[in-house]
Design a protein around this motif. Structure first.
Motif, PDB file in Angstrom:
ATOM      1  N   LEU A  85       0.832  -1.204   0.000  1.00  0.00           N
ATOM      2  CA  LEU A  85       0.000   0.000   0.000  1.00  0.00           C
ATOM      3  C   LEU A  85       0.869   1.258   0.000  1.00  0.00           C
ATOM      4  O   LEU A  85       0.584   2.222  -0.722  1.00  0.00           O
ATOM      5  N   GLY A  86       1.925   1.244   0.799  1.00  0.00           N
ATOM      6  CA  GLY A  86       2.805   2.408   0.855  1.00  0.00           C
ATOM      7  C   GLY A  86       3.491   2.675  -0.465  1.00  0.00           C
ATOM      8  O   GLY A  86       3.575   3.816  -0.922  1.00  0.00           O
ATOM      9  N   THR A  87       3.963   1.612  -1.122  1.00  0.00           N
ATOM     10  CA  THR A  87       4.657   1.770  -2.404  1.00  0.00           C
ATOM     11  C   THR A  87       3.700   2.203  -3.505  1.00  0.00           C
ATOM     12  O   THR A  87       4.028   3.096  -4.314  1.00  0.00           O
ATOM     13  N   LEU A  88       2.524   1.581  -3.559  1.00  0.00           N
ATOM     14  CA  LEU A  88       1.555   1.914  -4.601  1.00  0.00           C
ATOM     15  C   LEU A  88       1.106   3.372  -4.518  1.00  0.00           C
ATOM     16  O   LEU A  88       0.812   4.000  -5.547  1.00  0.00           O
ATOM     17  N   LEU A  89       1.055   3.921  -3.316  1.00  0.00           N
ATOM     18  CA  LEU A  89       0.684   5.334  -3.171  1.00  0.00           C
ATOM     19  C   LEU A  89       1.888   6.249  -3.372  1.00  0.00           C
ATOM     20  O   LEU A  89       1.759   7.340  -3.925  1.00  0.00           O
ATOM     21  N   ALA A  90       3.066   5.793  -2.943  1.00  0.00           N
ATOM     22  CA  ALA A  90       4.255   6.643  -2.994  1.00  0.00           C
ATOM     23  C   ALA A  90       4.719   6.912  -4.419  1.00  0.00           C
ATOM     24  O   ALA A  90       5.122   8.037  -4.741  1.00  0.00           O
ATOM     25  N   VAL A  91       4.662   5.903  -5.288  1.00  0.00           N
ATOM     26  CA  VAL A  91       5.201   6.070  -6.646  1.00  0.00           C
ATOM     27  C   VAL A  91       4.445   7.146  -7.437  1.00  0.00           C
ATOM     28  O   VAL A  91       5.068   8.067  -7.983  1.00  0.00           O
ATOM     29  N   PRO A  92       3.109   7.100  -7.532  1.00  0.00           N
ATOM     30  CA  PRO A  92       2.433   8.173  -8.269  1.00  0.00           C
ATOM     31  C   PRO A  92       2.594   9.544  -7.625  1.00  0.00           C
ATOM     32  O   PRO A  92       2.733  10.556  -8.339  1.00  0.00           O
ATOM     33  N   ILE A  93       2.601   9.616  -6.304  1.00  0.00           N
ATOM     34  CA  ILE A  93       2.789  10.918  -5.648  1.00  0.00           C
ATOM     35  C   ILE A  93       4.197  11.440  -5.918  1.00  0.00           C
ATOM     36  O   ILE A  93       4.392  12.639  -6.174  1.00  0.00           O
ATOM     37  N   GLY A  94       5.190  10.561  -5.884  1.00  0.00           N
ATOM     38  CA  GLY A  94       6.551  10.973  -6.196  1.00  0.00           C
ATOM     39  C   GLY A  94       6.683  11.478  -7.622  1.00  0.00           C
ATOM     40  O   GLY A  94       7.374  12.473  -7.885  1.00  0.00           O
ATOM     41  N   PHE A  95       6.009  10.813  -8.577  1.00  0.00           N
ATOM     42  CA  PHE A  95       6.021  11.282  -9.963  1.00  0.00           C
ATOM     43  C   PHE A  95       5.343  12.648 -10.090  1.00  0.00           C
ATOM     44  O   PHE A  95       5.826  13.534 -10.808  1.00  0.00           O
ATOM     45  N   TYR A 100       5.443  17.893 -11.810  1.00  0.00           N
ATOM     46  CA  TYR A 100       4.643  19.119 -11.771  1.00  0.00           C
ATOM     47  C   TYR A 100       5.078  19.982 -10.595  1.00  0.00           C
ATOM     48  O   TYR A 100       4.996  19.566  -9.437  1.00  0.00           O
ATOM     49  N   ALA A 101       5.514  21.207 -10.915  1.00  0.00           N
ATOM     50  CA  ALA A 101       5.992  22.111  -9.869  1.00  0.00           C
ATOM     51  C   ALA A 101       4.877  22.476  -8.888  1.00  0.00           C
ATOM     52  O   ALA A 101       5.119  22.647  -7.688  1.00  0.00           O
ATOM     53  N   THR A 102       3.644  22.591  -9.384  1.00  0.00           N
ATOM     54  CA  THR A 102       2.524  22.922  -8.502  1.00  0.00           C
ATOM     55  C   THR A 102       2.292  21.828  -7.465  1.00  0.00           C
ATOM     56  O   THR A 102       2.119  22.093  -6.269  1.00  0.00           O
ATOM     57  N   ALA A 103       2.289  20.574  -7.926  1.00  0.00           N
ATOM     58  CA  ALA A 103       2.111  19.451  -7.001  1.00  0.00           C
ATOM     59  C   ALA A 103       3.259  19.394  -6.005  1.00  0.00           C
ATOM     60  O   ALA A 103       3.051  19.104  -4.813  1.00  0.00           O
ATOM     61  N   LEU A 106       2.713  21.966  -3.292  1.00  0.00           N
ATOM     62  CA  LEU A 106       1.615  21.653  -2.386  1.00  0.00           C
ATOM     63  C   LEU A 106       1.915  20.466  -1.471  1.00  0.00           C
ATOM     64  O   LEU A 106       1.491  20.441  -0.301  1.00  0.00           O
ATOM     65  N   LEU A 107       2.645  19.473  -1.981  1.00  0.00           N
ATOM     66  CA  LEU A 107       2.826  18.222  -1.237  1.00  0.00           C
ATOM     67  C   LEU A 107       4.140  18.141  -0.470  1.00  0.00           C
ATOM     68  O   LEU A 107       4.196  17.484   0.578  1.00  0.00           O
ATOM     69  N   GLU A 108       5.179  18.790  -0.975  1.00  0.00           N
ATOM     70  CA  GLU A 108       6.495  18.609  -0.361  1.00  0.00           C
ATOM     71  C   GLU A 108       6.553  19.019   1.107  1.00  0.00           C
ATOM     72  O   GLU A 108       7.186  18.318   1.912  1.00  0.00           O
ATOM     73  N   PRO A 109       5.895  20.117   1.539  1.00  0.00           N
ATOM     74  CA  PRO A 109       5.961  20.452   2.972  1.00  0.00           C
ATOM     75  C   PRO A 109       5.441  19.333   3.867  1.00  0.00           C
ATOM     76  O   PRO A 109       6.019  19.053   4.921  1.00  0.00           O
ATOM     77  N   TYR A 110       4.355  18.674   3.449  1.00  0.00           N
ATOM     78  CA  TYR A 110       3.795  17.599   4.259  1.00  0.00           C
ATOM     79  C   TYR A 110       4.706  16.381   4.265  1.00  0.00           C
ATOM     80  O   TYR A 110       4.908  15.735   5.307  1.00  0.00           O
ATOM     81  N   ILE A 111       5.268  16.059   3.090  1.00  0.00           N
ATOM     82  CA  ILE A 111       6.161  14.904   3.004  1.00  0.00           C
ATOM     83  C   ILE A 111       7.390  15.119   3.889  1.00  0.00           C
ATOM     84  O   ILE A 111       7.782  14.242   4.674  1.00  0.00           O
ATOM     85  N   GLN A 112       7.997  16.303   3.776  1.00  0.00           N
ATOM     86  CA  GLN A 112       9.197  16.573   4.557  1.00  0.00           C
ATOM     87  C   GLN A 112       8.894  16.648   6.049  1.00  0.00           C
ATOM     88  O   GLN A 112       9.703  16.239   6.888  1.00  0.00           O
ATOM     89  N   SER A 148       9.761   6.461   2.654  1.00  0.00           N
ATOM     90  CA  SER A 148      11.024   6.140   1.979  1.00  0.00           C
ATOM     91  C   SER A 148      10.851   6.105   0.469  1.00  0.00           C
ATOM     92  O   SER A 148      11.687   6.633  -0.280  1.00  0.00           O
ATOM     93  N   SER A 149       9.764   5.510   0.012  1.00  0.00           N
ATOM     94  CA  SER A 149       9.554   5.337  -1.430  1.00  0.00           C
ATOM     95  C   SER A 149       9.206   6.647  -2.121  1.00  0.00           C
ATOM     96  O   SER A 149       9.649   6.893  -3.246  1.00  0.00           O
ATOM     97  N   VAL A 150       8.416   7.495  -1.484  1.00  0.00           N
ATOM     98  CA  VAL A 150       7.992   8.731  -2.147  1.00  0.00           C
ATOM     99  C   VAL A 150       9.174   9.670  -2.352  1.00  0.00           C
ATOM    100  O   VAL A 150       9.299  10.321  -3.402  1.00  0.00           O
TER     101      VAL A 150
END
Length: 266
Positions: A85-95, A100-103, A106-112, A148-150
């Motif tokens: 589940l973690g990998t399947l969600l991490a790969v598309p979010i990482g892409f 996309y600079a907008t994505a 929006l997402l990098e602050p939460y990931i970090q 780790s994967s994202v």
């Protein structure tokens, strides 16, 4: 008549077939040395450490009554579910973050932010919000694998050689083609390395995850053995986790070599 001769093989090429054999030999030497040191410490009675033979005997008991198999299957189920589940969600979010600079914004602050919080610190919150069933156990493992994967996938996308992307654009390739034919293959090594790191994090989180009212599992069995100072059972659990984790890592390594056989390797 000129006689054609084949070019001589380089020293690296001549050594290549011997590398796997040499690696296996070194692995066996390392294992034998480790067992010898362990046996010596056990015979000397250091901290009441059990010897390998005592641990093997305990493993035989746990296998005979089905305890070890049941615990291993329970832990393996949790790790596989959380990891997948973690990998399947991490790969598309990482892409998305990498492409996309907008994505990314929006997402990098939460990931970090969540990356700096150990997954184990989420356990109290997971218990309060998700109860004490299987869901919080899998969630904590999922979080460890996901983070780790994202990051690895994101880094793989942003590190793609811009020359390759520009060359594809000059040849008339669309963004979709560039993404599928250039970015995805170039990011694959990073993704697979992130998956291997995520798998290690998932197994590393397992013992703590099974603190959440578990009734079976390798981590649960080790915690129960701790209460009775049953070191042999603890060692059996540790070895079982290590062997299962190693086998899964080897499978990922085989997939990595198959999917990235275009890469030069040392």
């Amino acid at each position: 008549m000129t006689q054609l001769t084949m070019p001589a093989k380089s020293p690296a090429a001549r050594r290549a077939p011997r590398r796997p054999q040499r690696a296996v030999t070194l692995n066996l030497i390392a294992v034998a040395a480790g067992l010898a040191v362990w046996t010596l410490l056990g015979v000397l009675g250091v901290q009441a450490l059990p010897t390998p033979l005592e641990v093997a005997a305990k493993a035989g008991e746990l296998i005979a009554d089905g305890t070890l198999l049941g615990d291993a299957l329970a832990s393996l189920r949790r790790v596989l579910l959380g990891f997948l589940l973690g990998t399947l969600l991490a790969v598309p979010i990482g892409f998305l973050m990498g492409w996309y600079a907008t994505a990314r914004g929006l997402l990098e602050p939460y990931i970090q932010f969540f990356r700096t919080i150990p997954p184990l610190a989420i356990i109290p919150l997971a218990i309060v919000l998700l109860g004490i069933g299987e869901v919080p156990k899998v969630f904590v493992i999922f979080l460890a694998a996901f983070l780790s994967s994202v990051v690895a996938t994101f880094q793989g996308v942003v590190d793609v050689d811009r020359t390759l992307i520009n060359a594809a654009r000059v040849l008339g390739a669309s963004d979709r083609t560039i993404f599928l034919k250039v970015v995805v293959p170039a990011s694959t090594p990073f993704i697979l390395v992130g998956m291997r790191v995520g798998l290690g994090s998932a197994w590393g989180t397992l013992v703590a995850a099974e603190l959440i009212a578990a009734q079976e599992g390798l981590g649960f069995r080790m915690q129960q053995a701790q209460l009775y100072y049953d070191l042999s059972t603890i060692f059996v659990g540790l070895i079982a986790i290590g062997v299962l984790g190693l086998l899964m890592d080897r499978l990922l390594l085989l997939a990595e070599r198959h999917l990235t056989d275009w890469q030069e390797r040392r």
